[in-house]
Write a protein that holds these residues in place. Structure first.
Motif, PDB file in Angstrom:
ATOM      1  N   ALA A   1      -5.844  86.125  11.705  1.00  0.00           N
ATOM      2  CA  ALA A   1      -4.925  86.005  12.404  1.00  0.00           C
ATOM      3  C   ALA A   1      -5.300  86.128  14.052  1.00  0.00           C
ATOM      4  O   ALA A   1      -4.918  85.493  14.657  1.00  0.00           O
ATOM      5  CB  ALA A   1      -4.027  87.268  11.942  1.00  0.00           C
ATOM      6  N   GLN A   2      -6.184  87.119  14.092  1.00  0.00           N
ATOM      7  CA  GLN A   2      -6.838  87.407  15.400  1.00  0.00           C
ATOM      8  C   GLN A   2      -7.384  86.375  16.009  1.00  0.00           C
ATOM      9  O   GLN A   2      -7.265  85.902  17.181  1.00  0.00           O
ATOM     10  CB  GLN A   2      -7.656  88.712  15.331  1.00  0.00           C
ATOM     11  N   GLN A   3      -8.421  85.653  15.207  1.00  0.00           N
ATOM     12  CA  GLN A   3      -9.177  84.524  15.643  1.00  0.00           C
ATOM     13  C   GLN A   3      -8.246  83.337  16.087  1.00  0.00           C
ATOM     14  O   GLN A   3      -8.719  82.527  17.070  1.00  0.00           O
ATOM     15  CB  GLN A   3     -10.060  84.110  14.305  1.00  0.00           C
ATOM     16  N   HIS A   4      -6.858  83.105  15.438  1.00  0.00           N
ATOM     17  CA  HIS A   4      -6.326  82.193  15.812  1.00  0.00           C
ATOM     18  C   HIS A   4      -4.983  82.389  16.919  1.00  0.00           C
ATOM     19  O   HIS A   4      -4.375  81.473  17.043  1.00  0.00           O
ATOM     20  CB  HIS A   4      -5.773  81.490  14.327  1.00  0.00           C
ATOM     21  N   GLY A   5      -4.947  83.628  17.045  1.00  0.00           N
ATOM     22  CA  GLY A   5      -3.818  84.187  17.946  1.00  0.00           C
ATOM     23  C   GLY A   5      -2.499  84.229  17.099  1.00  0.00           C
ATOM     24  O   GLY A   5      -1.457  84.139  17.774  1.00  0.00           O
ATOM     25  N   TRP A   6      -2.474  84.347  15.758  1.00  0.00           N
ATOM     26  CA  TRP A   6      -1.339  84.421  15.058  1.00  0.00           C
ATOM     27  C   TRP A   6      -1.048  85.968  14.753  1.00  0.00           C
ATOM     28  O   TRP A   6      -1.719  87.048  15.071  1.00  0.00           O
ATOM     29  CB  TRP A   6      -1.587  83.969  13.605  1.00  0.00           C
ATOM     30  N   GLN A   7       0.436  86.190  14.428  1.00  0.00           N
ATOM     31  CA  GLN A   7       0.725  87.384  14.252  1.00  0.00           C
ATOM     32  C   GLN A   7      -0.005  87.825  12.733  1.00  0.00           C
ATOM     33  O   GLN A   7      -0.020  87.006  11.872  1.00  0.00           O
ATOM     34  CB  GLN A   7       2.286  87.474  13.871  1.00  0.00           C
ATOM     35  N   PRO A   8      -0.401  88.986  12.610  1.00  0.00           N
ATOM     36  CA  PRO A   8      -1.037  89.297  11.139  1.00  0.00           C
ATOM     37  C   PRO A   8       0.213  89.585  10.217  1.00  0.00           C
ATOM     38  O   PRO A   8       1.262  89.678  10.654  1.00  0.00           O
ATOM     39  CB  PRO A   8      -1.652  90.708  11.464  1.00  0.00           C
ATOM     40  N   PRO A   9      -0.247  89.478   8.929  1.00  0.00           N
ATOM     41  CA  PRO A   9       0.878  89.676   8.026  1.00  0.00           C
ATOM     42  C   PRO A   9       1.501  91.076   8.135  1.00  0.00           C
ATOM     43  O   PRO A   9       0.850  91.989   8.445  1.00  0.00           O
ATOM     44  CB  PRO A   9       0.377  89.450   6.619  1.00  0.00           C
ATOM     45  N   TRP A  10       2.726  91.155   7.858  1.00  0.00           N
ATOM     46  CA  TRP A  10       3.711  92.331   7.727  1.00  0.00           C
ATOM     47  C   TRP A  10       2.876  93.165   6.459  1.00  0.00           C
ATOM     48  O   TRP A  10       2.918  92.634   5.165  1.00  0.00           O
ATOM     49  CB  TRP A  10       5.023  92.274   7.400  1.00  0.00           C
ATOM     50  N   LEU A  11       2.488  94.190   6.370  1.00  0.00           N
ATOM     51  CA  LEU A  11       1.677  95.182   5.236  1.00  0.00           C
ATOM     52  C   LEU A  11       2.957  96.086   4.666  1.00  0.00           C
ATOM     53  O   LEU A  11       3.147  96.859   5.633  1.00  0.00           O
ATOM     54  CB  LEU A  11       0.753  95.710   6.025  1.00  0.00           C
ATOM     55  N   VAL A  12       3.304  95.878   3.649  1.00  0.00           N
ATOM     56  CA  VAL A  12       4.385  96.595   3.156  1.00  0.00           C
ATOM     57  C   VAL A  12       3.952  97.178   1.749  1.00  0.00           C
ATOM     58  O   VAL A  12       3.730  96.508   0.773  1.00  0.00           O
ATOM     59  CB  VAL A  12       5.778  95.654   2.803  1.00  0.00           C
ATOM     60  N   ALA A  13       4.015  98.552   1.747  1.00  0.00           N
ATOM     61  CA  ALA A  13       3.495  99.270   0.573  1.00  0.00           C
ATOM     62  C   ALA A  13       4.756  99.538  -0.390  1.00  0.00           C
ATOM     63  O   ALA A  13       5.976  99.862   0.288  1.00  0.00           O
ATOM     64  CB  ALA A  13       2.836 100.501   0.771  1.00  0.00           C
ATOM     65  N   LEU A  14       4.597  99.367  -1.649  1.00  0.00           N
ATOM     66  CA  LEU A  14       5.802  99.715  -2.475  1.00  0.00           C
ATOM     67  C   LEU A  14       5.448 101.114  -3.247  1.00  0.00           C
ATOM     68  O   LEU A  14       4.363 101.263  -3.867  1.00  0.00           O
ATOM     69  CB  LEU A  14       5.893  98.773  -3.585  1.00  0.00           C
ATOM     70  N   ALA A  15       6.472 102.185  -3.394  1.00  0.00           N
ATOM     71  CA  ALA A  15       6.079 103.345  -3.745  1.00  0.00           C
ATOM     72  C   ALA A  15       7.118 104.141  -4.851  1.00  0.00           C
ATOM     73  O   ALA A  15       8.453 103.838  -3.887  1.00  0.00           O
ATOM     74  CB  ALA A  15       5.577 104.236  -2.587  1.00  0.00           C
ATOM     75  N   PHE A  16       7.119 104.635  -5.600  1.00  0.00           N
ATOM     76  CA  PHE A  16       7.924 105.438  -6.265  1.00  0.00           C
ATOM     77  C   PHE A  16       8.007 106.687  -5.495  1.00  0.00           C
ATOM     78  O   PHE A  16       7.188 106.929  -4.847  1.00  0.00           O
ATOM     79  CB  PHE A  16       7.440 106.010  -7.583  1.00  0.00           C
ATOM     80  N   SER A  17       9.053 107.513  -5.823  1.00  0.00           N
ATOM     81  CA  SER A  17       9.297 108.629  -4.698  1.00  0.00           C
ATOM     82  C   SER A  17       8.425 109.639  -5.014  1.00  0.00           C
ATOM     83  O   SER A  17       8.057 110.484  -4.396  1.00  0.00           O
ATOM     84  CB  SER A  17      10.653 109.143  -5.176  1.00  0.00           C
ATOM     85  N   GLN A  18       7.693 109.733  -6.592  1.00  0.00           N
ATOM     86  CA  GLN A  18       6.552 110.423  -6.740  1.00  0.00           C
ATOM     87  C   GLN A  18       5.665 110.484  -6.010  1.00  0.00           C
ATOM     88  O   GLN A  18       4.460 111.011  -6.021  1.00  0.00           O
ATOM     89  CB  GLN A  18       6.583 110.539  -8.053  1.00  0.00           C
TER      90      GLN A  18
END
Length: 223
Positions: A171-188
């Motif tokens: 993304a940096q090489q091409h001047g794009w936005q990097p992907p949104w990084l979304v983690a999935l988590a149980f409350s525990q």
């Protein structure tokens, strides 16, 4: 510096053991309920709605991860490009490969996790997420422990660290936005603070059963 690194590694090891115990104590009903709530939160979110290309893991029951099947089905139904992990070796190398349908997935040893084959049925290579025009929009990630600042404790294999580094670099090489990084988590899986090293990359959003925690300044600004 070496002593500090060693302390971080020891703290990570201790936290992994604690969280694995908590996950083991979860009932199947609790896991199903929380997974369903998390999927609803994510599907209704702007980062999912706006994404044209999505990378997401396939749940391993043995690892007691948040179930992603409803998310994969929603992404496919909405016509998004979907990319699923194929573990290539034990050296932290994995590919995110494009699938068109759930039938493109087959159980792989040793844990029976569903993976795509490298080739499609016609013999051509599957598209890799690192080849997507404009870059991958969204990556839904697993992990063991998370904090509200975006700290993520993985299982120690380094597969996602390497993948995120490669996606960011492209993304940096091409001047794009990097992907949104979304983690999935149980409350525990929520902890006060994840022990981190300088190379650890925080996530933008932590998706939990009752809320989406906007962790990064980018997420707070745009989501």
């Amino acid at each position: 510096m070496a002593a500090e690194h060693s302390l971080v590694l020891e703290a990570k090891k201790t936290m992994r053991t604690q969280i694995k115990k908590q996950l083991k104590a979860m009932s199947p009903d609790d896991m199903r309920e929380q997974s369903s709530q998390i999927a609803q939160q994510v599907i209704a979110s702007p980062f999912f709605q706006q994404a044209r290309s999505v990378g997401l893991y396939i749940t391993c029951e043995r690892l007691r991860e948040v179930d992603t099947m409803a998310l994969l089905q929603a992404a496919l139904q909405q016509g998004k490009q979907c990319f699923v992990p194929l573990v290539e070796d034990s050296q932290s190398n994995m590919a995110l490969l494009h699938i068109d349908t759930l039938e493109d997935l087959q159980p792989a040893p040793p844990f029976g996790i569903l993976e795509p084959s490298k080739q499609q049925r016609d013999g051509s290579d599957r598209q890799n997420a690192l080849q997507v025009a404009g870059g991958l929009d969204l990556l839904l990630m697993p992990g063991l422990g998370f904090d509200r600042e975006g700290g993520r404790l993985g299982r120690g294999g380094g597969y996602y660290d390497k993948m995120v580094h490669d996606l960011d670099a492209r993304a940096q090489q091409h001047g794009w936005q990097p992907p949104w990084l979304v983690a999935l988590a149980f409350s525990q899986q929520l902890v006060q603070q994840v022990p981190t090293s300088h190379h650890d990359r925080d996530v933008d959003v932590l998706a939990m059963p009752t809320e989406l925690v906007r962790c990064s300044s980018r997420a707070k600004q745009h989501l």
